[in-house]
Design a protein around this motif. Structure first.
Motif, PDB file in Angstrom:
ATOM      1  N   PHE A  98       0.828  -1.198   0.000  1.00  0.00           N
ATOM      2  CA  PHE A  98       0.000   0.000   0.000  1.00  0.00           C
ATOM      3  C   PHE A  98       0.869   1.257   0.000  1.00  0.00           C
ATOM      4  O   PHE A  98       0.577   2.227  -0.710  1.00  0.00           O
ATOM      5  N   VAL A  99       1.931   1.244   0.799  1.00  0.00           N
ATOM      6  CA  VAL A  99       2.850   2.396   0.836  1.00  0.00           C
ATOM      7  C   VAL A  99       3.514   2.584  -0.527  1.00  0.00           C
ATOM      8  O   VAL A  99       3.582   3.709  -1.055  1.00  0.00           O
ATOM      9  N   GLU A 100       3.988   1.500  -1.111  1.00  0.00           N
ATOM     10  CA  GLU A 100       4.648   1.592  -2.414  1.00  0.00           C
ATOM     11  C   GLU A 100       3.700   2.082  -3.500  1.00  0.00           C
ATOM     12  O   GLU A 100       4.130   2.713  -4.473  1.00  0.00           O
ATOM     13  N   SER A 101       2.411   1.802  -3.341  1.00  0.00           N
ATOM     14  CA  SER A 101       1.437   2.233  -4.345  1.00  0.00           C
ATOM     15  C   SER A 101       1.114   3.719  -4.226  1.00  0.00           C
ATOM     16  O   SER A 101       0.405   4.265  -5.079  1.00  0.00           O
ATOM     17  N   GLY A 102       1.616   4.360  -3.158  1.00  0.00           N
ATOM     18  CA  GLY A 102       1.361   5.782  -2.960  1.00  0.00           C
ATOM     19  C   GLY A 102       0.064   6.064  -2.240  1.00  0.00           C
ATOM     20  O   GLY A 102      -0.371   7.217  -2.182  1.00  0.00           O
ATOM     21  N   SER A 103      -0.547   5.039  -1.675  1.00  0.00           N
ATOM     22  CA  SER A 103      -1.817   5.232  -0.978  1.00  0.00           C
ATOM     23  C   SER A 103      -1.557   5.810   0.418  1.00  0.00           C
ATOM     24  O   SER A 103      -0.795   5.232   1.196  1.00  0.00           O
ATOM     25  N   PRO A 104      -2.160   6.938   0.775  1.00  0.00           N
ATOM     26  CA  PRO A 104      -1.977   7.505   2.113  1.00  0.00           C
ATOM     27  C   PRO A 104      -2.444   6.533   3.195  1.00  0.00           C
ATOM     28  O   PRO A 104      -3.374   5.746   2.979  1.00  0.00           O
ATOM     29  N   ALA A 105      -1.817   6.599   4.348  1.00  0.00           N
ATOM     30  CA  ALA A 105      -2.135   5.671   5.439  1.00  0.00           C
ATOM     31  C   ALA A 105      -3.585   5.752   5.866  1.00  0.00           C
ATOM     32  O   ALA A 105      -4.180   4.751   6.291  1.00  0.00           O
ATOM     33  N   ASN A 106      -4.193   6.928   5.735  1.00  0.00           N
ATOM     34  CA  ASN A 106      -5.583   7.080   6.199  1.00  0.00           C
ATOM     35  C   ASN A 106      -6.605   6.482   5.232  1.00  0.00           C
ATOM     36  O   ASN A 106      -7.808   6.536   5.497  1.00  0.00           O
ATOM     37  N   ARG A 107      -6.135   5.918   4.116  1.00  0.00           N
ATOM     38  CA  ARG A 107      -7.063   5.274   3.176  1.00  0.00           C
ATOM     39  C   ARG A 107      -7.197   3.780   3.451  1.00  0.00           C
ATOM     40  O   ARG A 107      -8.031   3.114   2.820  1.00  0.00           O
ATOM     41  N   THR A 108      -6.374   3.231   4.336  1.00  0.00           N
ATOM     42  CA  THR A 108      -6.448   1.799   4.629  1.00  0.00           C
ATOM     43  C   THR A 108      -6.533   1.562   6.128  1.00  0.00           C
ATOM     44  O   THR A 108      -5.916   2.268   6.927  1.00  0.00           O
ATOM     45  N   ARG A 109      -7.311   0.556   6.492  1.00  0.00           N
ATOM     46  CA  ARG A 109      -7.409   0.115   7.872  1.00  0.00           C
ATOM     47  C   ARG A 109      -7.178  -1.387   7.868  1.00  0.00           C
ATOM     48  O   ARG A 109      -7.994  -2.152   7.361  1.00  0.00           O
ATOM     49  N   THR A 110      -6.027  -1.822   8.387  1.00  0.00           N
ATOM     50  CA  THR A 110      -5.691  -3.244   8.418  1.00  0.00           C
ATOM     51  C   THR A 110      -6.039  -3.799   9.793  1.00  0.00           C
ATOM     52  O   THR A 110      -5.633  -3.250  10.817  1.00  0.00           O
ATOM     53  N   ILE A 111      -6.791  -4.891   9.811  1.00  0.00           N
ATOM     54  CA  ILE A 111      -7.246  -5.487  11.060  1.00  0.00           C
ATOM     55  C   ILE A 111      -6.736  -6.923  11.136  1.00  0.00           C
ATOM     56  O   ILE A 111      -7.010  -7.740  10.245  1.00  0.00           O
ATOM     57  N   SER A 112      -6.008  -7.234  12.192  1.00  0.00           N
ATOM     58  CA  SER A 112      -5.507  -8.585  12.421  1.00  0.00           C
ATOM     59  C   SER A 112      -6.517  -9.367  13.256  1.00  0.00           C
ATOM     60  O   SER A 112      -6.931  -8.916  14.322  1.00  0.00           O
ATOM     61  N   GLY A 113      -6.933 -10.523  12.751  1.00  0.00           N
ATOM     62  CA  GLY A 113      -7.875 -11.344  13.496  1.00  0.00           C
ATOM     63  C   GLY A 113      -8.653 -12.261  12.581  1.00  0.00           C
ATOM     64  O   GLY A 113      -8.562 -12.160  11.353  1.00  0.00           O
ATOM     65  N   ARG A 114      -9.399 -13.168  13.180  1.00  0.00           N
ATOM     66  CA  ARG A 114     -10.269 -14.050  12.418  1.00  0.00           C
ATOM     67  C   ARG A 114     -11.438 -13.237  11.881  1.00  0.00           C
ATOM     68  O   ARG A 114     -12.113 -12.534  12.633  1.00  0.00           O
ATOM     69  N   ALA A 115     -11.668 -13.341  10.581  1.00  0.00           N
ATOM     70  CA  ALA A 115     -12.758 -12.563   9.984  1.00  0.00           C
ATOM     71  C   ALA A 115     -14.093 -12.880  10.639  1.00  0.00           C
ATOM     72  O   ALA A 115     -14.945 -12.000  10.792  1.00  0.00           O
ATOM     73  N   ALA A 116     -14.268 -14.140  11.060  1.00  0.00           N
ATOM     74  CA  ALA A 116     -15.529 -14.521  11.700  1.00  0.00           C
ATOM     75  C   ALA A 116     -15.748 -13.758  12.998  1.00  0.00           C
ATOM     76  O   ALA A 116     -16.897 -13.556  13.417  1.00  0.00           O
ATOM     77  N   ASP A 117     -14.655 -13.323  13.635  1.00  0.00           N
ATOM     78  CA  ASP A 117     -14.762 -12.540  14.870  1.00  0.00           C
ATOM     79  C   ASP A 117     -14.847 -11.044  14.585  1.00  0.00           C
ATOM     80  O   ASP A 117     -15.521 -10.305  15.314  1.00  0.00           O
ATOM     81  N   VAL A 118     -14.148 -10.597  13.541  1.00  0.00           N
ATOM     82  CA  VAL A 118     -14.070  -9.163  13.233  1.00  0.00           C
ATOM     83  C   VAL A 118     -15.337  -8.655  12.561  1.00  0.00           C
ATOM     84  O   VAL A 118     -15.868  -7.590  12.917  1.00  0.00           O
ATOM     85  N   LEU A 119     -15.855  -9.390  11.595  1.00  0.00           N
ATOM     86  CA  LEU A 119     -16.980  -8.904  10.795  1.00  0.00           C
ATOM     87  C   LEU A 119     -18.213  -8.544  11.620  1.00  0.00           C
ATOM     88  O   LEU A 119     -18.836  -7.510  11.357  1.00  0.00           O
ATOM     89  N   PRO A 120     -18.588  -9.338  12.624  1.00  0.00           N
ATOM     90  CA  PRO A 120     -19.780  -8.961  13.398  1.00  0.00           C
ATOM     91  C   PRO A 120     -19.637  -7.632  14.134  1.00  0.00           C
ATOM     92  O   PRO A 120     -20.651  -7.044  14.543  1.00  0.00           O
ATOM     93  N   ARG A 121     -18.408  -7.152  14.295  1.00  0.00           N
ATOM     94  CA  ARG A 121     -18.195  -5.881  14.993  1.00  0.00           C
ATOM     95  C   ARG A 121     -18.293  -4.681  14.049  1.00  0.00           C
ATOM     96  O   ARG A 121     -18.289  -3.531  14.512  1.00  0.00           O
ATOM     97  N   LEU A 122     -18.377  -4.937  12.737  1.00  0.00           N
ATOM     98  CA  LEU A 122     -18.505  -3.849  11.774  1.00  0.00           C
ATOM     99  C   LEU A 122     -19.975  -3.447  11.640  1.00  0.00           C
ATOM    100  O   LEU A 122     -20.882  -4.252  11.842  1.00  0.00           O
ATOM    101  N   THR A 123     -20.193  -2.202  11.271  1.00  0.00           N
ATOM    102  CA  THR A 123     -21.539  -1.609  11.305  1.00  0.00           C
ATOM    103  C   THR A 123     -22.430  -2.088  10.167  1.00  0.00           C
ATOM    104  O   THR A 123     -21.996  -2.171   9.011  1.00  0.00           O
ATOM    105  N   ASP A 124     -23.683  -2.368  10.490  1.00  0.00           N
ATOM    106  CA  ASP A 124     -24.678  -2.750   9.487  1.00  0.00           C
ATOM    107  C   ASP A 124     -24.823  -1.674   8.413  1.00  0.00           C
ATOM    108  O   ASP A 124     -24.809  -0.474   8.713  1.00  0.00           O
ATOM    109  N   SER A 125     -24.984  -2.116   7.171  1.00  0.00           N
ATOM    110  CA  SER A 125     -25.342  -1.229   6.043  1.00  0.00           C
ATOM    111  C   SER A 125     -24.450   0.004   5.966  1.00  0.00           C
ATOM    112  O   SER A 125     -24.916   1.105   5.655  1.00  0.00           O
ATOM    113  N   ALA A 126     -23.145  -0.185   6.211  1.00  0.00           N
ATOM    114  CA  ALA A 126     -22.215   0.947   6.238  1.00  0.00           C
ATOM    115  C   ALA A 126     -21.186   0.916   5.112  1.00  0.00           C
ATOM    116  O   ALA A 126     -20.382   1.844   4.996  1.00  0.00           O
ATOM    117  N   TYR A 127     -21.226  -0.124   4.259  1.00  0.00           N
ATOM    118  CA  TYR A 127     -20.163  -0.299   3.274  1.00  0.00           C
ATOM    119  C   TYR A 127     -20.740  -0.401   1.862  1.00  0.00           C
ATOM    120  O   TYR A 127     -21.831  -0.927   1.647  1.00  0.00           O
TER     121      TYR A 127
END
Length: 210
Positions: A98-127
């Motif tokens: 992402f850095v090499e592509s020139g993308s600013p840090a505020n355009r990406t949010r990297t989350i470490s964890g099992r997707a099955a645990d992370v996804l339920p914490r994301l907001t409904d109808s927000a994406y």
């Protein structure tokens, strides 16, 4: 696949011209034992992200950043990509891409964890866009979570949906293929969605939430 179809598929996959950023990301993928999206899929992701006009996107399965870079290149400069992976080495490699592509840090949010645990914490109808490219046995849960996360008009993209042409053959009953076949059927029959299948790469299942 007929010879003509096989030739056309190979021709299509060979059309995209990838720059050094993507080539280095592919090298990191191979070093980490990751199979990245094909050049054809990468190009399709960029176009789909652009036409979706997404401001918020989620990627389930970061890998070493090949698909993330492709998505970011199609998304607007104000958009944010949230990408989830259980492996911290994968996320580190992706952040380098992402850095090499020139993308600013505020355009990406990297989350470490099992997707099955992370996804339920994301907001409904927000994406506006969700890209699924992770462990195949978990696809049914990921797809259902993706539908919950999407806004009306949001785009779901499921990678490897044809499983190297095995999904279309009902005689093939191995576990991974059966799951992908079931996911495709469930998405097509879901009244909340409008769907299409692209043969790009190993298949891209597309769905727009009504």
């Amino acid at each position: 696949m007929s010879a003509d179809k096989s030739t056309s598929w190979s021709y299509t996959e060979g059309l995209p011209s990838e720059d050094d950023v993507l080539l280095r990301a592919r090298e990191r993928s191979h070093e980490l034992g990751i199979i990245p999206v094909s050049p054809g899929v990468g190009a399709a992701l960029t176009v789909l992200a652009a036409v979706s006009k997404a401001q918020t996107a989620v990627e389930i399965g970061t890998g070493a950043g090949v698909s993330g870079v492709c998505l970011l290149r199609g998304l607007s400069r104000q958009s944010v990509l949230t990408t989830i992976d259980i492996d911290v080495d994968h996320l580190k490699a992706a952040r380098e891409a992402f850095v090499e592509s020139g993308s600013p840090a505020n355009r990406t949010r990297t989350i470490s964890g099992r997707a099955a645990d992370v996804l339920p914490r994301l907001t409904d109808s927000a994406y506006d866009l969700v890209f699924v490219d992770a462990d195949k046995p978990s696809y049914p849960g990921y797809v259902e979570q993706a539908i919950r996360l999407l806004k009306s008009g949001g785009l779901l993209i499921v990678n490897d949906a044809l499983d190297k042409d095995r999904v279309s053959d009902p005689a093939i009953r191995d576990h991974g293929t059966v799951i992908l076949r079931q996911v495709g059927k469930a998405v097509r029959e879901d009244d909340r969605l409008m769907t299409a299948m692209l043969p790009t790469g190993d298949g891209l299942l597309l769905a727009v939430k009504r």
